[in-house]
Design a protein around this motif. Structure first.
Motif, PDB file in Angstrom:
ATOM      1  N   SER A  54       0.830  -1.213   0.000  1.00  0.00           N
ATOM      2  CA  SER A  54       0.000   0.000   0.000  1.00  0.00           C
ATOM      3  C   SER A  54       0.861   1.259   0.000  1.00  0.00           C
ATOM      4  O   SER A  54       0.541   2.239  -0.680  1.00  0.00           O
ATOM      5  CB  SER A  54      -0.942  -0.013   1.212  1.00  0.00           C
ATOM      6  N   THR A  96      -6.685   3.363  -2.773  1.00  0.00           N
ATOM      7  CA  THR A  96      -7.786   3.962  -2.012  1.00  0.00           C
ATOM      8  C   THR A  96      -7.380   5.283  -1.370  1.00  0.00           C
ATOM      9  O   THR A  96      -8.181   6.225  -1.287  1.00  0.00           O
ATOM     10  CB  THR A  96      -8.263   2.974  -0.929  1.00  0.00           C
ATOM     11  N   GLN A 100      -9.647   8.473  -2.085  1.00  0.00           N
ATOM     12  CA  GLN A 100     -10.310   9.221  -1.007  1.00  0.00           C
ATOM     13  C   GLN A 100      -9.889  10.688  -1.013  1.00  0.00           C
ATOM     14  O   GLN A 100     -10.692  11.582  -0.727  1.00  0.00           O
ATOM     15  CB  GLN A 100      -9.967   8.583   0.350  1.00  0.00           C
ATOM     16  N   SER A 191      -5.554   4.767  -9.696  1.00  0.00           N
ATOM     17  CA  SER A 191      -6.013   6.039  -9.127  1.00  0.00           C
ATOM     18  C   SER A 191      -6.527   6.972 -10.215  1.00  0.00           C
ATOM     19  O   SER A 191      -7.584   7.595 -10.072  1.00  0.00           O
ATOM     20  CB  SER A 191      -4.867   6.706  -8.365  1.00  0.00           C
ATOM     21  N   ALA A 301     -15.679   6.415  -3.868  1.00  0.00           N
ATOM     22  CA  ALA A 301     -14.409   6.163  -3.175  1.00  0.00           C
ATOM     23  C   ALA A 301     -14.589   5.117  -2.091  1.00  0.00           C
ATOM     24  O   ALA A 301     -13.745   4.223  -1.911  1.00  0.00           O
ATOM     25  CB  ALA A 301     -13.875   7.465  -2.582  1.00  0.00           C
ATOM     26  N   ASN A 302     -15.712   5.203  -1.369  1.00  0.00           N
ATOM     27  CA  ASN A 302     -15.976   4.216  -0.325  1.00  0.00           C
ATOM     28  C   ASN A 302     -16.170   2.823  -0.897  1.00  0.00           C
ATOM     29  O   ASN A 302     -15.802   1.831  -0.264  1.00  0.00           O
ATOM     30  CB  ASN A 302     -17.213   4.625   0.484  1.00  0.00           C
ATOM     31  N   HIS A 304     -14.610   1.577  -3.448  1.00  0.00           N
ATOM     32  CA  HIS A 304     -13.277   1.010  -3.672  1.00  0.00           C
ATOM     33  C   HIS A 304     -12.608   0.639  -2.351  1.00  0.00           C
ATOM     34  O   HIS A 304     -11.924  -0.394  -2.256  1.00  0.00           O
ATOM     35  CB  HIS A 304     -12.400   2.023  -4.416  1.00  0.00           C
ATOM     36  N   THR A 305     -12.811   1.455  -1.318  1.00  0.00           N
ATOM     37  CA  THR A 305     -12.221   1.154  -0.014  1.00  0.00           C
ATOM     38  C   THR A 305     -12.790  -0.132   0.568  1.00  0.00           C
ATOM     39  O   THR A 305     -12.047  -0.981   1.075  1.00  0.00           O
ATOM     40  CB  THR A 305     -12.468   2.316   0.959  1.00  0.00           C
ATOM     41  N   SER A 308     -11.351  -3.098  -1.313  1.00  0.00           N
ATOM     42  CA  SER A 308      -9.953  -3.342  -0.944  1.00  0.00           C
ATOM     43  C   SER A 308      -9.847  -3.982   0.437  1.00  0.00           C
ATOM     44  O   SER A 308      -9.026  -4.890   0.653  1.00  0.00           O
ATOM     45  CB  SER A 308      -9.158  -2.032  -0.967  1.00  0.00           C
TER      46      SER A 308
END
Length: 561
Positions: A54, A96, A100, A191, A301-302, A304-305, A308
Motif C-alpha cells: 500500500s 484507495t 479518497q 487512481s 471512493a468508499n 473502492h475502499t 480493498s
C-alpha cells in the motif's frame, strides 16, 4: 460547441494525469532514502507485506506501476511468492488513499495551490521545500483538471449527440467491470482511472451503478498490468500473477453475485441520506449541485475502499495456503530450481553471534557456488542446441548471482565489525574473495552464452573440429568447478594438487586451441566472425578456470592457518 467542450474535457484529463505524475515524483523525492530503503526490504510477514504494498502504491500513485515493480522483484528473486502476494493485495489500499483524497473535493485549493507550488518548486533554495512544492503543485493540478473535466462533462450532458452514447452503454455489471478494467489498463494507473470515472459520474455522463461497477473493475485492470511484468519472467513471477488474478476474479464474482448487499454496505459507510440520491437513474439531474457531487465522489471512493478491505480480510490469511499450492496451480519445469536471489541461510539477527553467522555465510556461499556451476552447465548444454527458454534461465541466474554477491558481502562486512576469533578474522577476507570470484564466474558464463546467441542469430558455423575442441575444454572447466564446489564442503579440504594439474592442462589446451584456430583461419576453414566468437569463448573458459583455481587456493590457505 460540443466538440470544443470535448477538447477542453480532454485537456482537463491531461492536467489531471499531469498533476498525479508531479505529485508522485514529489512524494518519492520527499520520502527520502530512508523510507525508500525500508520499502526495498523484504517483508517479514503477510501484514507488513500488505502495508509495504500500500505504501509503494501511494508513493508511486499507480497500482499498475507498483504491481509491475513487485513482479520485477519476484523475477529478480528478491521477493518470495508469499511476500509478493501480500504486497499485491495491499496495493488496493494504496490506490484507495488517492481515491479518497480526490473524493474530498477540496477543489477550492486548486488555484492558490498551483501558485504556492510553483513558488516553492522554482524559487525555494531548500531541496525539501522544492519537493514539497512538487507535491502541492501536483495535488492542485489534479483538482484543477478534475474541475475542468466535470464542468465540460456537465455541458456535454445537455447535448443530445453526446448523450446518445447511453444507448450503447453496457447494461450488465460484468461488462461495466470489464470496461473499468480496460480503462485502468490503458491509463496504467488505478487512481487515475477511478478519478476519470468519478469525473464522468459527477459530470452527469455516467449513472451511479455503472460507475460503481467500473470502479470495481480497477482491481481486474491492475491484475492485467501486473501480468506485463511476467513477460520473459520466471515461473515464480507467473505463479504470483496467476494467484493474484484468481484472488481478484473470485472476489469480483462474489461481489457481483451479491451486488445489492455490497451496495448496502457501501451506502452504510457513506454520507447520510445518500440512498435516494444515487440509487435512481435520474442521478444526472442532481449532478450540478455541489452536495450531490460530494456525495457521489465519497460513495464511489468508499466502494473502492470496501472492496480493498474485503480483499485484505478474505485473502491475506489465505496467502500461505495458496503459496503452498503454487506448484499445483502452475507446475514448474525444473529449470527454476536454485535461482533465488534471496538469502536462504543468512540471518542478520545473528551477527552478535559470530560463530553462527560465519557458518551461515559459509552455507550461503556454497549455495552461490552451486548456482554458478549450474549456470555454467546450462551454458555448456547450449552448445548442442540453442534454447531461448534456457537462455532466459541463465540470465536470471546471473542476476541472482549479482544480488547474492551484494547481500553476502554486506553481511560479511557487518560481521567483520564484531568481536571475532582469529579463525573468523582470517576467514572473512577469503569469503569475500570467494564471493567476488563466483560472481565473476557468472559474468564469464554470461559472455559465453552471449557469444552463442550471436552465433545463432548470425547463423555462424563452427567446424566439427572446433566444436569438439570446445566440448573438450568445457569438460575440463566443469571439472575445475566441481573441485571449487568441493572446497566449500563442511568436511572437505580443497584438493589443490589436482586443481593445479587440471588448471595446467587447461592452459596448455588453450595454447593448442589458439594455434589450431589460427591455422583454420589462415586456411580459410572458418570465417572471421566465427573466429572471433571462438576466441571469446575459449578466453572465457580460461578465465573461469583461473577464477576457480584462485578460489581453491585461497580456501586451502585459509584452512591451513
Amino acid at each position: 460547441m460540443p466538440f470544443l467542450m470535448f477538447l477542453e474535457a480532454l485537456g482537463g484529463l491531461g492536467i489531471f494525469i499531469l498533476g498525479m505524475k508531479i505529485m508522485s515524483e514529489g512524494l518519492q523525492r520527499l520520502a527520502g532514502e530512508r523510507i525508500r530503503r525500508s520499502l526495498e526490504k523484504l517483508a517479514g510477514n503477510r501484514f507488513s507485506a500488505a502495508f509495504l504494498g500500500s505504501c509503494l502504491t501511494a508513493l508511486l500513485q499507480s497500482s499498475g506501476a507498483a504491481s509491475i515493480i513487485i513482479i520485477g522483484l519476484v523475477n529478480a528473486g528478491l521477493l518470495s511468492l508469499y511476500q509478493a502476494l501480500g504486497m499485491l493485495i495491499g496495493t488496493g489500499l494504496g490506490t484507495t488513499f488517492v481515491v479518497q483524497l480526490i473524493a474530498f473535493r477540496i477543489s477550492f485549493i486548486a488555484a492558490p495551490g498551483i501558485f504556492a507550488g510553483v513558488i516553492l518548486k522554482f524559487f525555494s533554495r531548500k531541496r525539501r521545500n522544492v519537493h514539497l512544492g512538487e507535491v502541492i503543485l501536483g495535488v492542485s493540478l489534479l483538482f484543477f483538471g478534475l474541475n475542468m473535466m466535470e464542468a465540460n462533462f456537465l455541458n456535454l450532458k445537455e447535448n443530445t449527440i453526446f448523450m446518445s452514447y447511453r444507448s450503447y452503454m453496457p447494461s450488465s455489471h460484468i461488462a461495466e467491470v470489464l470496461l473499468g478494467a480496460m480503462l485502468t489498463f490503458f491509463v496504467q494507473s488505478g487512481s487515475a482511472a477511478i478519478g476519470i470515472i468519478i469525473a464522468l459520474s459527477t459530470g452527469g455522463l455516467l449513472p451511479f451503478e455503472p460507475a460503481l461497477a467500473m470502479v470495481l473493475g480497477e482491481a481486474l485492470g491492475t491484475s492485467w498490468l501486473s501480468a506485463i511484468g511476467t513477460i520473459s519472467g520466471n515461473i515464480e513471477a507467473k505463479r504470483t500473477v496467476i494467484i493474484y488474478f484468481i484472488f481478484t476474479l473470485f472476489l469480483l464474482s462474489a461481489v457481483l453475485l451479491m451486488f445489492p448487499l455490497f451496495l448496502k454496505v457501501v451506502l452504510f459507510f457513506s454520507p447520510h441520506g445518500v440512498l435516494p440520491l444515487v440509487q435512481n437513474a435520474g442521478l444526472a439531474s442532481y449532478a450540478n449541485q455541489p452536495y450531490i457531487k460530494s456525495v457521489l465522489s465519497r460513495t464511489l471512493a468508499n466502494a473502492h475502499t470496501v472492496f480493498s478491505m474485503l480483499a485484505i480480510f478474505i485473502f491475506l490469511p489465505l496467502v500461505g495456503v495458496f503459496t503452498r499450492s503454487a506448484n499445483k496451480i502452475l507446475p514448474g519445469n525444473g529449470l527454476e530450481i536454485g535461482m533465488e536471489a534471496r538469502l536462504k541461510f543468512i540471518d542478520f539477527r545473528v551477527l552478535n553471534t559470530p560463530v553462527i553467522a560465519f557458518s551461515q555465510a559459509g552455507n550461503e556461499i556454497r549455495r552461490m557456488a552451486e548456482l554458478s556451476k549450474s549456470m555454467f552447465c546450462d551454458v555448456v548444454q547450449m552448445f548442442e542446441e540453442f534454447d531461448a527458454r534456457k537462455y532466459t534461465v541463465v540470465k536470471q541466474k546471473e542476476s541472482a548471482l549479482d544480488a547474492l554477491q551484494k547481500e553476502i558481502s554486506s553481511f560479511l562486512v557487518m560481521l567483520g565489525r564484531q568481536q571475532l576469533t582469529p579463525e573468523i578474522s582470517v576467514g572473512i577476507p577469503v569469503m569475500l574473495q570467494s564471493v567476488n570470484g563466483l560472481e565473476n564466474i557468472g559474468d564469464y558464463s554470461e559472455i559465453i552464452i552471449e557469444c552463442l546467441r550471436r552465433k545463432k542469430e548470425g547463423k555462424v558455423y563452427f567446424s566439427d573440429t572446433a566444436m569438439n575442441e570446445i566440448r573438450e575444454m568445457a569438460t575440463r572447466v566443469t571439472g575445475m568447478l566441481d573441485l571449487t564446489l568441493k572446497a566449500f564442503d563442511n568436511s572437505g579440504n580443497p584438493d589443490a594438487v589436482q586443481a593445479r594439474v587440471l588448471r595446467g592442462s587447461i592452459v596448455a589446451s588453450r595454447e593448442v586451441l589458439k594455434k589450431n584456430h589460427n591455422r583454420r583461419l589462415s586456411g580459410g576453414e572458418c570465417t572471421v566472425i566465427a573466429g572471433l566468437l571462438y576466441i571469446d569463448i575459449i578466453s572465457a573458459f580460461d578465465k573461469i578456470s583461473d577464477l576457480s583455481m584462485e578460489i581453491i587456493l585461497n580456501k586451502k590457505r585459509s584452512n591451513m592457518q
